[in-house]
Design a protein around this motif. Structure first.
Motif, PDB file in Angstrom:
ATOM      1  N   PRO A  19      12.036   6.625 -11.048  1.00  0.00           N
ATOM      2  CA  PRO A  19      12.350   6.085  -9.725  1.00  0.00           C
ATOM      3  C   PRO A  19      13.377   4.966  -9.801  1.00  0.00           C
ATOM      4  O   PRO A  19      13.391   4.174 -10.736  1.00  0.00           O
ATOM      5  N   THR A  20      14.257   4.923  -8.819  1.00  0.00           N
ATOM      6  CA  THR A  20      15.250   3.863  -8.714  1.00  0.00           C
ATOM      7  C   THR A  20      14.630   2.658  -8.012  1.00  0.00           C
ATOM      8  O   THR A  20      13.955   2.811  -6.996  1.00  0.00           O
ATOM      9  N   VAL A  21      14.868   1.472  -8.548  1.00  0.00           N
ATOM     10  CA  VAL A  21      14.311   0.254  -7.962  1.00  0.00           C
ATOM     11  C   VAL A  21      15.365  -0.384  -7.063  1.00  0.00           C
ATOM     12  O   VAL A  21      16.493  -0.623  -7.493  1.00  0.00           O
ATOM     13  N   THR A  22      15.026  -0.635  -5.805  1.00  0.00           N
ATOM     14  CA  THR A  22      15.948  -1.236  -4.850  1.00  0.00           C
ATOM     15  C   THR A  22      15.969  -2.758  -5.010  1.00  0.00           C
ATOM     16  O   THR A  22      15.193  -3.329  -5.770  1.00  0.00           O
ATOM     17  N   SER A  23      16.829  -3.402  -4.249  1.00  0.00           N
ATOM     18  CA  SER A  23      16.879  -4.872  -4.253  1.00  0.00           C
ATOM     19  C   SER A  23      15.790  -5.462  -3.354  1.00  0.00           C
ATOM     20  O   SER A  23      15.552  -6.664  -3.371  1.00  0.00           O
ATOM     21  N   TYR A  24      15.137  -4.609  -2.531  1.00  0.00           N
ATOM     22  CA  TYR A  24      14.059  -5.100  -1.672  1.00  0.00           C
ATOM     23  C   TYR A  24      12.879  -5.545  -2.524  1.00  0.00           C
ATOM     24  O   TYR A  24      12.493  -4.875  -3.481  1.00  0.00           O
ATOM     25  N   LEU A  45      -5.135  -7.058   3.843  1.00  0.00           N
ATOM     26  CA  LEU A  45      -3.818  -7.432   3.349  1.00  0.00           C
ATOM     27  C   LEU A  45      -2.810  -6.405   3.847  1.00  0.00           C
ATOM     28  O   LEU A  45      -3.090  -5.212   3.884  1.00  0.00           O
ATOM     29  N   LYS A  46      -1.615  -6.872   4.217  1.00  0.00           N
ATOM     30  CA  LYS A  46      -0.567  -5.982   4.722  1.00  0.00           C
ATOM     31  C   LYS A  46       0.647  -6.056   3.809  1.00  0.00           C
ATOM     32  O   LYS A  46       1.098  -7.137   3.439  1.00  0.00           O
ATOM     33  N   CYS A  47       1.177  -4.894   3.437  1.00  0.00           N
ATOM     34  CA  CYS A  47       2.361  -4.825   2.592  1.00  0.00           C
ATOM     35  C   CYS A  47       3.602  -4.787   3.485  1.00  0.00           C
ATOM     36  O   CYS A  47       3.743  -3.891   4.324  1.00  0.00           O
ATOM     37  N   VAL A  48       4.483  -5.757   3.316  1.00  0.00           N
ATOM     38  CA  VAL A  48       5.678  -5.878   4.159  1.00  0.00           C
ATOM     39  C   VAL A  48       6.919  -5.582   3.316  1.00  0.00           C
ATOM     40  O   VAL A  48       7.097  -6.160   2.234  1.00  0.00           O
ATOM     41  N   ILE A  49       7.774  -4.683   3.821  1.00  0.00           N
ATOM     42  CA  ILE A  49       9.017  -4.329   3.128  1.00  0.00           C
ATOM     43  C   ILE A  49      10.185  -4.705   4.035  1.00  0.00           C
ATOM     44  O   ILE A  49      10.284  -4.194   5.157  1.00  0.00           O
ATOM     45  N   GLY A  92       6.622  -0.647  -2.384  1.00  0.00           N
ATOM     46  CA  GLY A  92       7.003   0.471  -1.526  1.00  0.00           C
ATOM     47  C   GLY A  92       7.644   1.589  -2.325  1.00  0.00           C
ATOM     48  O   GLY A  92       8.325   1.353  -3.324  1.00  0.00           O
ATOM     49  N   LYS A  93       7.423   2.821  -1.882  1.00  0.00           N
ATOM     50  CA  LYS A  93       7.996   3.993  -2.557  1.00  0.00           C
ATOM     51  C   LYS A  93       8.342   5.032  -1.506  1.00  0.00           C
ATOM     52  O   LYS A  93       7.579   5.267  -0.573  1.00  0.00           O
ATOM     53  N   ASP A 100      12.877   9.588  -6.252  1.00  0.00           N
ATOM     54  CA  ASP A 100      12.070   8.514  -5.679  1.00  0.00           C
ATOM     55  C   ASP A 100      12.778   7.174  -5.794  1.00  0.00           C
ATOM     56  O   ASP A 100      13.472   6.890  -6.770  1.00  0.00           O
ATOM     57  N   ILE A 101      12.594   6.347  -4.769  1.00  0.00           N
ATOM     58  CA  ILE A 101      13.108   4.987  -4.751  1.00  0.00           C
ATOM     59  C   ILE A 101      11.930   4.039  -4.552  1.00  0.00           C
ATOM     60  O   ILE A 101      11.069   4.275  -3.702  1.00  0.00           O
ATOM     61  N   GLN A 102      11.890   2.981  -5.325  1.00  0.00           N
ATOM     62  CA  GLN A 102      10.815   1.999  -5.226  1.00  0.00           C
ATOM     63  C   GLN A 102      11.379   0.618  -4.950  1.00  0.00           C
ATOM     64  O   GLN A 102      12.491   0.288  -5.367  1.00  0.00           O
TER      65      GLN A 102
END
Length: 299
Positions: A19-24, A45-49, A92-93, A100-102
């Motif tokens: 998977p490619t890792v984004t700058s986010y 808990l909430k995951c925020v992207i 996030g994925k 795939d991007i993560q």
């Protein structure tokens, strides 16, 4: 030929399987009131992207680096027990045409589940210098409290009479950081009961930390005759935060005008470099220490 074909196949699989890792960077929002709860209670808990394109993401949750089966945006820990305690993070994925991007994983947040009778609930995030530190010495059941004592690093710092369990330290500074606990006392059936909570950490941060200047002279994208100045600073203002400006200096002379970016590309030249971070609306600023580059005198 077979060897080349095999190598190309491995490269293809590596490209599309990894998977490619984004700058986010994902972050965790605490939906419930506190991360420190009694056993049998719930935490959300909430995951925020921070994705401005509103892409559809799948959410990966981890507890102490072990992946959990939940894949929804909100993680719910219901009827928690002591073993539910741990450090939680998310990522996030999403699937794309090239694989795939993560996102980068979030910083972990620690959930503490207490099986006792008293807990000290502290803010889930660091307290900024000058703010009020609000805490609650919370009991599992509603007893008729007559005294509450607050401790910092095992030393009593506050004692109050009455039924209120709210504890406040106003205008905090860096010295107020430490491990806090509380003791609650109550009378029942002609007896006095007194229970102390487990200690919980309170972190205090500066509104604007002292900047640290980085000089990047190995970046091929900026040209051989250039260097990149990067002003690293922690800006801990609450949203909506006033804008922050950055100033860059060589030998105490300003290089260009103020910028909202924390970096600047300048001509490659020997000298003493520094940066200044300023919040104009508040009249607040901090200087970095000067750093030398190249052959300079006075080192």
């Amino acid at each position: 030929m077979d060897a080349i074909t095999s190598l190309l196949s491995k490269l293809y699989l590596f490209y599309f399987d990894s998977p490619t890792v984004t700058s986010y960077r994902a972050s965790i929002e605490v939906v419930s009131k506190s991360l420190r709860i009694f056993s049998g209670e719930n935490v959300q808990l909430k995951c925020v992207i921070p994705d401005i394109y509103f892409s559809t993401w799948k959410y990966l949750w981890f507890k102490d680096s072990m992946q959990l089966p939940q894949t929804e945006e909100t993680l719910r820990i219901s009827h928690a027990h002591v073993k539910s305690s741990g450090k939680f993070s998310c990522q996030g994925k999403r699937e794309t045409a090239i694989g795939d991007i993560q996102t980068r994983p979030s910083l972990p947040v620690e959930v503490s589940v207490d099986g006792g009778w008293v807990i000290l609930q502290t803010p889930p995030h660091p307290v900024v210098v000058g703010e009020t530190l609000n805490m609650v010495c919370r009991l599992r059941k509603k007893f008729p409290i007559h005294e509450t004592i607050l401790y910092k690093n095992g030393v009593e710092v506050m004692r109050q009479n009455g039924s209120s369990l709210d504890l406040q330290v106003e205008n905090v500074d860096l010295e107020d950081e430490g491990m806090y606990s509380c003791r609650a006392s109550w009378d029942m059936e002609m007896r006095t009961y007194s229970v102390i909570s487990a200690a919980t950490p309170v972190k205090v941060v500066e509104f604007l930390s002292q900047p640290v200047l980085e000089i990047d002279a190995e970046n091929n994208q900026i040209g051989v005759n250039k260097i990149k100045l990067i002003c690293h600073v922690q800006y801990n203002a609450r949203a909506p935060a006033p804008p922050i400006n950055f100033y860059f200096y060589k030998n105490d002379h300003l290089l260009g005008t103020a910028t909202s970016e924390n970096h600047k590309v300048v001509r490659r030249d020997s000298g003493w470099y520094s940066c200044r971070a300023k919040v104009p609306q508040l009249g607040l600023f901090r200087w970095s220490e000067a750093r030398s580059f190249g052959e300079v005198t006075g080192e």
